[in-house]
Design a protein around this motif. Structure first.
Motif, mmCIF file in Angstrom:
data_model
loop_
_atom_site.group_PDB
_atom_site.id
_atom_site.type_symbol
_atom_site.label_atom_id
_atom_site.label_comp_id
_atom_site.label_asym_id
_atom_site.label_seq_id
_atom_site.Cartn_x
_atom_site.Cartn_y
_atom_site.Cartn_z
ATOM 1 N N GLN A 127 7.174 5.381 6.299
ATOM 2 C CA GLN A 127 8.491 5.576 6.937
ATOM 3 C C GLN A 127 8.857 4.366 7.797
ATOM 4 O O GLN A 127 10.012 3.957 7.853
ATOM 5 N N LYS A 128 7.854 3.799 8.480
ATOM 6 C CA LYS A 128 8.127 2.709 9.436
ATOM 7 C C LYS A 128 8.178 1.337 8.765
ATOM 8 O O LYS A 128 8.880 0.446 9.215
ATOM 9 N N ARG A 129 7.384 1.174 7.683
ATOM 10 C CA ARG A 129 7.264 -0.164 7.077
ATOM 11 C C ARG A 129 7.744 -0.241 5.641
ATOM 12 O O ARG A 129 7.802 -1.318 5.068
ATOM 13 N N GLY A 130 8.026 0.906 5.023
ATOM 14 C CA GLY A 130 8.299 0.910 3.589
ATOM 15 C C GLY A 130 6.984 0.878 2.832
ATOM 16 O O GLY A 130 5.907 0.888 3.442
ATOM 17 N N LEU A 131 7.043 0.841 1.507
ATOM 18 C CA LEU A 131 5.795 0.808 0.734
ATOM 19 C C LEU A 131 5.894 -0.170 -0.428
ATOM 20 O O LEU A 131 6.984 -0.539 -0.840
ATOM 21 N N GLY A 132 4.715 -0.588 -0.904
ATOM 22 C CA GLY A 132 4.667 -1.651 -1.913
ATOM 23 C C GLY A 132 4.036 -1.201 -3.222
ATOM 24 O O GLY A 132 3.232 -0.254 -3.254
ATOM 25 N N LEU A 133 4.403 -1.900 -4.308
ATOM 26 C CA LEU A 133 3.807 -1.642 -5.631
ATOM 27 C C LEU A 133 3.396 -2.977 -6.243
ATOM 28 O O LEU A 133 4.185 -3.931 -6.212
ATOM 29 N N TYR A 134 2.179 -3.036 -6.737
ATOM 30 C CA TYR A 134 1.737 -4.256 -7.423
ATOM 31 C C TYR A 134 0.702 -3.896 -8.483
ATOM 32 O O TYR A 134 0.189 -2.777 -8.515
ATOM 33 N N TRP A 135 0.418 -4.864 -9.353
ATOM 34 C CA TRP A 135 -0.470 -4.604 -10.478
ATOM 35 C C TRP A 135 -1.923 -4.853 -10.093
ATOM 36 O O TRP A 135 -2.243 -5.874 -9.488
ATOM 37 N N GLY A 136 -2.777 -3.904 -10.449
ATOM 38 C CA GLY A 136 -4.211 -4.089 -10.312
ATOM 39 C C GLY A 136 -4.862 -3.844 -11.661
ATOM 40 O O GLY A 136 -4.160 -3.726 -12.678
#
Ligand SMILES: Nc1nc2c(ncn2[C@@H]2O[C@H](COP(=O)(O)OP(=O)(O)OP(=O)(O)O)[C@@H](O)[C@H]2O)c(=O)[nH]1
Ligand SMILES: [Mg+2]
Length: 249
Positions: free
Chosen positions: A196-205
């Motif tokens: 909520q405070k920072r947002g969220l990330g998506l990346y490939w692993g």
């Protein structure tokens, strides 16, 4: 007018279609929910709803896959997808990239939610790696600001204040006042979920799995690309370092 002349004449009207992103420039596609203030009003908990965030993650995953994104970031009703520096999808055409990305987002959200929702789309272009770092720091700081303002506004509303009074109450107020106001209502801003405070990330692993060799029937280890959803992304300079690392060739 013969058919060829007509074709040439009519193509002139499609003048925007030939605009392309300069070779080698970093490109970020940002989609944003259309009129989501109204769309979310009666459908999701305020100011934040995990179910809404999960729909945004599903939408961001579709964009990462379809556009072959390097990194995805979502906060509120927006999603940013960083494309590889050398992306050549649609010949780097602006119109096509913008319209297709809005289409992918609208279709993915609508399919997951079961009711029609629309997204707009725009491109951001930067020359240097540091521009990309600054971009994500910018969106992350927007997330922090909106989160604090959203919590204050909805806390006041849920405690009986009307729309106008709640809007006016926090106008021109310091961050400290907003934190104190939340605290007075039993909410410690620092304890709110990171997404909520920072947002969220998506990346490939990578994911290691045992596959089957169809000829010999033997089990063989395989490595597959897997989308990682990070709901606890780093803050400030640690976030800059994380993004800078992703950009390395
Ligand atoms: N209820 C609820 N609303 C949310 C949530 N996340 C984002 N929103 C709302 O989404 C809206 C996003 O704001 P904007 O994109 O600026 O406004 P918009 O109404 O979508 O307008 P345009 O983007 O200009 O079409 C805000 O009103 C947020 O409150 C959530 O988790 N729950
Ligand atoms: Mg919006």
């Amino acid at each position: 007018m013969n058919q060829n002349d007509l074709e040439k004449q009519m193509r002139l009207g499609e003048c925007f279609h030939s605009i392309r992103v300069l070779p080698h420039a970093w490109t970020i596609v940002r989609v944003d929910g259309r009129s989501f203030s109204r769309f979310t009003e009666s459908r999701f908990a305020k100011p934040f709803d995990l179910a809404f965030s999960e729909l945004m993650v599903t939408t961001a995953s579709a964009l990462m896959t379809e556009l072959n994104g390097v990194y995805g970031y979502t906060e509120s009703d927006e999603i940013s997808i960083l494309l590889p520096r050398a992306w050549d999808l649609f010949g780097r055409e602006v119109e096509k990239t913008v319209s297709v990305s809005a289409g992918i987002a609208s279709a993915a959200f609508t399919e997951a939610y079961g009711q029609a929702a629309h997204f707009d789309s725009r491109l951001w272009v930067g020359a240097e790696d540091t521009d990309v770092v600054d971009y994500f720091r910018w969106r992350q700081s927007d997330a922090g600001r909106c989160c604090l303002n959203g919590w204050v506004y909805w806390t006041l509303r849920q405690n009986g204040m009307g729309y106008e009074d709640a809007t006016k109450a926090s106008e021109g107020r310091t961050k400290a006042w907003k934190h104190d106001t939340l605290m007075a209502h039993g909410i410690n801003f620092n304890d709110l979920p990171s997404w909520q405070k920072r947002g969220l990330g998506l990346y490939w692993g990578e994911e290691r799995k045992d596959g089957l060799n169809p000829i010999t029937g033997e089990s063989v280890p395989t490595v597959r690309r897997k989308l990682i959803v990070d709901r606890e992304i780093p803050l400030h300079d640690r976030y800059s370092d994380f993004i800078a690392e992703l950009l390395k060739p």
